[in-house]
Design a protein around this motif. Structure first.
Motif, PDB file in Angstrom:
ATOM      1  N   PRO A  57      -8.845   1.052   5.335  1.00  0.00           N
ATOM      2  CA  PRO A  57      -8.994   0.614   6.727  1.00  0.00           C
ATOM      3  C   PRO A  57      -8.034  -0.496   7.172  1.00  0.00           C
ATOM      4  N   GLY A  58      -7.735  -1.447   6.275  1.00  0.00           N
ATOM      5  CA  GLY A  58      -6.830  -2.537   6.646  1.00  0.00           C
ATOM      6  C   GLY A  58      -5.429  -2.066   6.984  1.00  0.00           C
ATOM      7  N   ASN A  59      -5.003  -0.970   6.396  1.00  0.00           N
ATOM      8  CA  ASN A  59      -3.702  -0.379   6.716  1.00  0.00           C
ATOM      9  C   ASN A  59      -3.810   0.656   7.842  1.00  0.00           C
ATOM     10  N   LEU A  60      -4.902   1.379   7.857  1.00  0.00           N
ATOM     11  CA  LEU A  60      -5.066   2.431   8.868  1.00  0.00           C
ATOM     12  C   LEU A  60      -5.045   1.865  10.277  1.00  0.00           C
ATOM     13  N   VAL A  61      -5.544   0.639  10.437  1.00  0.00           N
ATOM     14  CA  VAL A  61      -5.619   0.025  11.761  1.00  0.00           C
ATOM     15  C   VAL A  61      -4.246  -0.066  12.434  1.00  0.00           C
ATOM     16  N   TRP A  62      -3.187  -0.204  11.646  1.00  0.00           N
ATOM     17  CA  TRP A  62      -1.851  -0.281  12.240  1.00  0.00           C
ATOM     18  C   TRP A  62      -1.016   0.973  11.991  1.00  0.00           C
ATOM     19  N   CYS A  63      -1.187   1.647  10.859  1.00  0.00           N
ATOM     20  CA  CYS A  63      -0.275   2.753  10.540  1.00  0.00           C
ATOM     21  C   CYS A  63      -0.633   4.059  11.240  1.00  0.00           C
ATOM     22  N   GLN A  64      -1.798   4.134  11.866  1.00  0.00           N
ATOM     23  CA  GLN A  64      -2.170   5.386  12.513  1.00  0.00           C
ATOM     24  C   GLN A  64      -1.307   5.713  13.737  1.00  0.00           C
ATOM     25  N   LYS A  65      -0.524   4.753  14.201  1.00  0.00           N
ATOM     26  CA  LYS A  65       0.399   5.035  15.313  1.00  0.00           C
ATOM     27  C   LYS A  65       1.754   5.556  14.826  1.00  0.00           C
ATOM     28  N   ALA A  66       2.034   5.413  13.546  1.00  0.00           N
ATOM     29  CA  ALA A  66       3.318   5.882  13.012  1.00  0.00           C
ATOM     30  C   ALA A  66       3.392   7.402  13.132  1.00  0.00           C
ATOM     31  N   PRO A  67       4.510   7.923  13.638  1.00  0.00           N
ATOM     32  CA  PRO A  67       4.621   9.376  13.813  1.00  0.00           C
ATOM     33  C   PRO A  67       4.811  10.155  12.521  1.00  0.00           C
ATOM     34  N   VAL A  68       5.224   9.462  11.444  1.00  0.00           N
ATOM     35  CA  VAL A  68       5.416  10.112  10.152  1.00  0.00           C
ATOM     36  C   VAL A  68       4.854   9.213   9.057  1.00  0.00           C
ATOM     37  N   LEU A  69       4.124   9.828   8.156  1.00  0.00           N
ATOM     38  CA  LEU A  69       3.668   9.155   6.946  1.00  0.00           C
ATOM     39  C   LEU A  69       4.200   9.959   5.765  1.00  0.00           C
ATOM     40  N   ALA A  70       4.556   9.278   4.706  1.00  0.00           N
ATOM     41  CA  ALA A  70       5.059   9.954   3.509  1.00  0.00           C
ATOM     42  C   ALA A  70       4.444   9.312   2.280  1.00  0.00           C
ATOM     43  N   VAL A  71       4.016  10.127   1.345  1.00  0.00           N
ATOM     44  CA  VAL A  71       3.595   9.629   0.041  1.00  0.00           C
ATOM     45  C   VAL A  71       4.798   9.756  -0.877  1.00  0.00           C
ATOM     46  N   ILE A  72       5.136   8.675  -1.571  1.00  0.00           N
ATOM     47  CA  ILE A  72       6.170   8.759  -2.597  1.00  0.00           C
ATOM     48  C   ILE A  72       5.463   8.853  -3.944  1.00  0.00           C
ATOM     49  N   ALA A  73       5.905   9.835  -4.702  1.00  0.00           N
ATOM     50  CA  ALA A  73       5.302  10.133  -5.994  1.00  0.00           C
ATOM     51  C   ALA A  73       6.422  10.401  -6.990  1.00  0.00           C
ATOM     52  N   SER A  74       6.052  10.535  -8.265  1.00  0.00           N
ATOM     53  CA  SER A  74       7.079  10.857  -9.254  1.00  0.00           C
ATOM     54  C   SER A  74       6.519  11.726 -10.366  1.00  0.00           C
ATOM     55  N   GLN A  75       7.378  12.606 -10.842  1.00  0.00           N
ATOM     56  CA  GLN A  75       7.069  13.478 -11.974  1.00  0.00           C
ATOM     57  C   GLN A  75       7.162  12.641 -13.244  1.00  0.00           C
ATOM     58  N   LYS A  76       6.054  12.516 -13.970  1.00  0.00           N
ATOM     59  CA  LYS A  76       6.007  11.641 -15.150  1.00  0.00           C
ATOM     60  C   LYS A  76       6.591  12.290 -16.399  1.00  0.00           C
ATOM     61  N   THR A  77       6.617  13.604 -16.441  1.00  0.00           N
ATOM     62  CA  THR A  77       7.044  14.280 -17.662  1.00  0.00           C
ATOM     63  C   THR A  77       8.215  15.222 -17.403  1.00  0.00           C
TER      64      THR A  77
END
Length: 196
Positions: free
Chosen positions: A76-96
């Motif tokens: 919730p502390g982040n959602l309050v401001w980031c919900q207006k962003a037109p794009v969200l991206a999760v950065i992830a990585s292949q561990k193996t």
């Protein structure tokens, strides 16, 4: 808007891209042209990588339906401001890899994020990476396998005015400073500056 050069003063001359990039929270609800958006991920694509494994992966949301999925696992502390962003991206990585565990996966993915953030700044966009999300819920919602590590959610868009934020966030809507170089750089041996 904030004049970054009034707040950030480097001790040694560097490209302005490093000083001007910061992490605002106020986003305009304005669509990003696809060629501009994808240029950020193209920049990330060219990040250096140990053994050229390129472990970074991005999952993006830019439709109403996909953004709502992402909103379900952002705290919730982040959602309050980031919900207006037109794009969200999760950065992830292949561990193996086929050779086993890749101990450099997170390091390389952080470098890719750095490339993305600098390209965004060069294109007149802002980015804000956040760790405040439920990783297990994100894994479930986004169908991410266990051999992929989730690192951050990145909000991407155009900068809005700080008075569009809740009052408690308005005072934080400015570039942060950095530790002095002598706390970060050591010659010959490590020195613990935290307890000095």
């Amino acid at each position: 808007m904030v004049n970054v050069s009034d707040i950030r003063k480097p001790n040694f001359e560097v490209s302005p891209q490093f000083i001007n990039r910061w992490s605002p929270r106020s986003f305009l609800e304005r669509e990003i042209p696809e060629d501009v958006l994808f240029s950020l991920f193209e920049a990330a694509r060219w990040a250096p990588s140990a053994s050229n494994i390129q472990p970074w992966r991005f999952i993006i949301a830019r439709t109403k339906e996909d953004l709502e999925k992402f909103h379900s696992f952002i705290l919730p502390g982040n959602l309050v401001w980031c919900q207006k962003a037109p794009v969200l991206a999760v950065i992830a990585s292949q561990k193996t890899t086929e050779r086993g565990f890749n101990s450099w996966h997170a390091f390389d993915s952080g470098t890719a994020w750095g490339h993305l953030s600098l390209e965004a700044n060069a294109k007149g966009l802002i980015t804000h990476a956040m760790g405040g999300f439920d990783k297990e819920k994100a894994r479930e919602v986004l169908n991410v396998p266990e051999d992929i590590d989730l690192h951050a959610v990145i909000a991407i868009g155009y900068q809005g005015e700080k008075d569009a934020l809740p009052e408690n966030l308005q005072e934080r809507e400015q570039p942060s400073g950095r530790r002095p170089l002598e706390e970060l750089l050591f010659e010959g041996v490590f020195k613990n500056t935290e307890n000095a």
